[in-house]
Design an enzyme around this catalytic site. Structure first.
Site, PDB file in Angstrom:
ATOM      1  N   GLY A   1       0.824  -1.199   0.000  1.00 44.67           N
ATOM      2  CA  GLY A   1       0.000   0.000   0.000  1.00 44.67           C
ATOM      3  C   GLY A   1       0.856   1.245   0.000  1.00 44.67           C
ATOM      4  CG  ASN A   2      -0.469   4.736  -1.893  1.00 45.31           C
ATOM      5  OD1 ASN A   2       0.303   4.946  -2.816  1.00 45.31           O
ATOM      6  ND2 ASN A   2      -1.749   4.433  -2.096  1.00 45.31           N
TER       7      ASN A   2
ATOM      8  CG  ASP B   1      -9.529  -1.219   1.590  1.00 44.16           C
ATOM      9  OD1 ASP B   1      -9.081  -1.021   2.731  1.00 44.16           O
ATOM     10  OD2 ASP B   1      -8.843  -1.696   0.672  1.00 44.16           O
TER      11      ASP B   1
ATOM     12  CB  ALA C   1      -3.886  -5.034  -7.047  1.00 39.25           C
ATOM     13  CG  ASP C   2      -6.589  -1.139  -3.854  1.00 39.96           C
ATOM     14  OD1 ASP C   2      -6.872  -1.211  -5.064  1.00 39.96           O
ATOM     15  OD2 ASP C   2      -6.404  -0.050  -3.282  1.00 39.96           O
TER      16      ASP C   2
ATOM     17  CB  ILE D   1       4.580  -3.570   2.847  1.00 38.68           C
ATOM     18  CG1 ILE D   1       5.047  -2.489   1.864  1.00 38.68           C
ATOM     19  CG2 ILE D   1       4.602  -4.938   2.179  1.00 38.68           C
ATOM     20  CD1 ILE D   1       6.501  -2.620   1.468  1.00 38.68           C
TER      21      ILE D   1
END
Length: 254
Positions: A8-9, A126, A105-106, A12
Site C-alpha cells: 500500500g501507499n 476499504d 489490485a486492492d 506493506i
C-alpha cells in the site's frame, strides 16, 4: 506456507497462510519505502520470517515502483517466483467496468475476499490511505466503486491549508460535538468518514434497486467499526482475498 504481500501507499502487509489448515497463520507489517532496494527488503523479510518453508507467494500492489522490488526480494529470500495480482490472473469474479485493466489490485483482492465469506450483493468499504468502496452486484460481478481521500490525507490537507489547524492523533473522540480544536478535528475526520461510508451504502442500494451486505476493512476501519451501521468488520479481508486468488492460480501463469 503461502506468502501474501499487499503493498500500500503507507504500509506493506505481509501474511502467511497455512494451506493445509486453510487459515491465516501469522501476519506482519512494514513501512512502504519507495527508496529502498530489493536487498534492503530482503533483509527485512529474513528478519520477520524465519524457519518457514514458503511454497508460493503472491503480491498485490498499488505502488508500481515497489512491485518489482518486492518480487525480487521474495525470490532472493525464499526462492519462489511471486505471482503479481493483475487482470491476467483468475479471480472467479467478473469485472464489469469500462476498462477492467485499470482496476486497482486492492479492489480485486477485497472483492474476492468478500465473496469467500458473504453472498452477493455486497459493498466493501476499504479505509486506508485512500477510502475505496467496491460494489459487487447480485450476480457476483464487480460493477464499480468509489475512491476518495482517506483519513490521513484529509488530516494532512487540513493541516497544510488551514493556518490555525494542525495534525492530531487519528482516534475516535468520545463525542460528536468537539469541546476543543483537537476533538473537533477528530470528530470531523473520523466520524465524517464513518457517516460518509454509511451514506454511500444507502445511495448504492438506491442505485442498484436492492439491499446489499456491507463489509468494512482497511487500516482505519477499526477506528470507525462501532460507528458505522450494519457493517461487518473484516480486519484481514484483502489478505484473505489475495490468498484465495493464489489458490486459483497456483498451478497456472505466474
Amino acid at each position: 506456507m503461502v506468502l501474501c504481500i499487499e503493498i500500500g501507499n503507507t504500509s506493506i502487509k505481509i501474511a502467511l497462510f497455512d494451506e493445509t489448515k486453510d487459515e491465516l497463520a501469522s501476519k506482519y507489517s512494514l513501512k512502504s519505502a519507495i527508496d529502498e532496494s530489493s536487498d534492503e527488503y530482503a533483509i527485512k523479510l529474513k528478519s520477520l520470517i524465519k524457519d518457514v518453508d514458503i511454497e508460493g507467494a503472491i503480491i498485490s500492489s498499488v505502488v508500481p515502483s515497489l512491485t518489482r522490488v518486492l518480487k525480487v526480494a521474495v525470490s532472493k529470500v525464499f526462492n519462489v517466483d511471486a505471482k503479481i495480482l493483475n487482470s491476467s490472473l483468475k479471480t472467479k469474479i467478473p469485472i464489469k467496468i469500462d476498462n477492467p485493466k485499470e482496476l486497482g489490485a486492492d479492489f480485486i483482492a477485497t472483492a474476492v475476499g468478500g465473496l469467500k465469506k458473504y453472498n452477493p450483493p455486497f459493498v466493501v468499504a476499504d479505509l486506508g490511505t485512500a477510502t475505496k468502496i467496491s460494489v459487487v452486484d447480485k450476480n457476483g460481478a464487480l460493477v464499480g466503486g468509489i475512491i476518495t481521500a482517506g483519513m490521513k490525507i484529509s488530516m494532512e490537507g487540513l493541516a497544510k491549508n488551514a493556518a490555525q489547524l494542525y495534525d492530531v492523533e487519528l482516534v475516535a473522540p468520545k463525542r460528536i460535538i468537539g469541546k476543543n480544536s483537537i476533538e473537533s478535528i477528530q470528530s470531523g475526520i473520523v466520524f465524517g468518514q464513518a457517516y460518509m461510508v454509511s451514506e454511500f451504502a444507502r445511495r448504492i442500494e438506491n442505485e442498484l434497486g436492492y439491499k446489499v451486505e456491507r463489509i468494512l476493512t482497511g487500516g482505519y476501519g477499526a477506528l470507525v467499526k462501532n460507528e458505522i451501521i450494519c457493517y461487518h468488520y473484516e480486519e484481514n479481508l484483502s489478505l484473505e482475498g489475495l490468498y484465495q486468488i493464489y489458490l486459483l492460480n497456483k498451478d497456472g501463469k505466474k
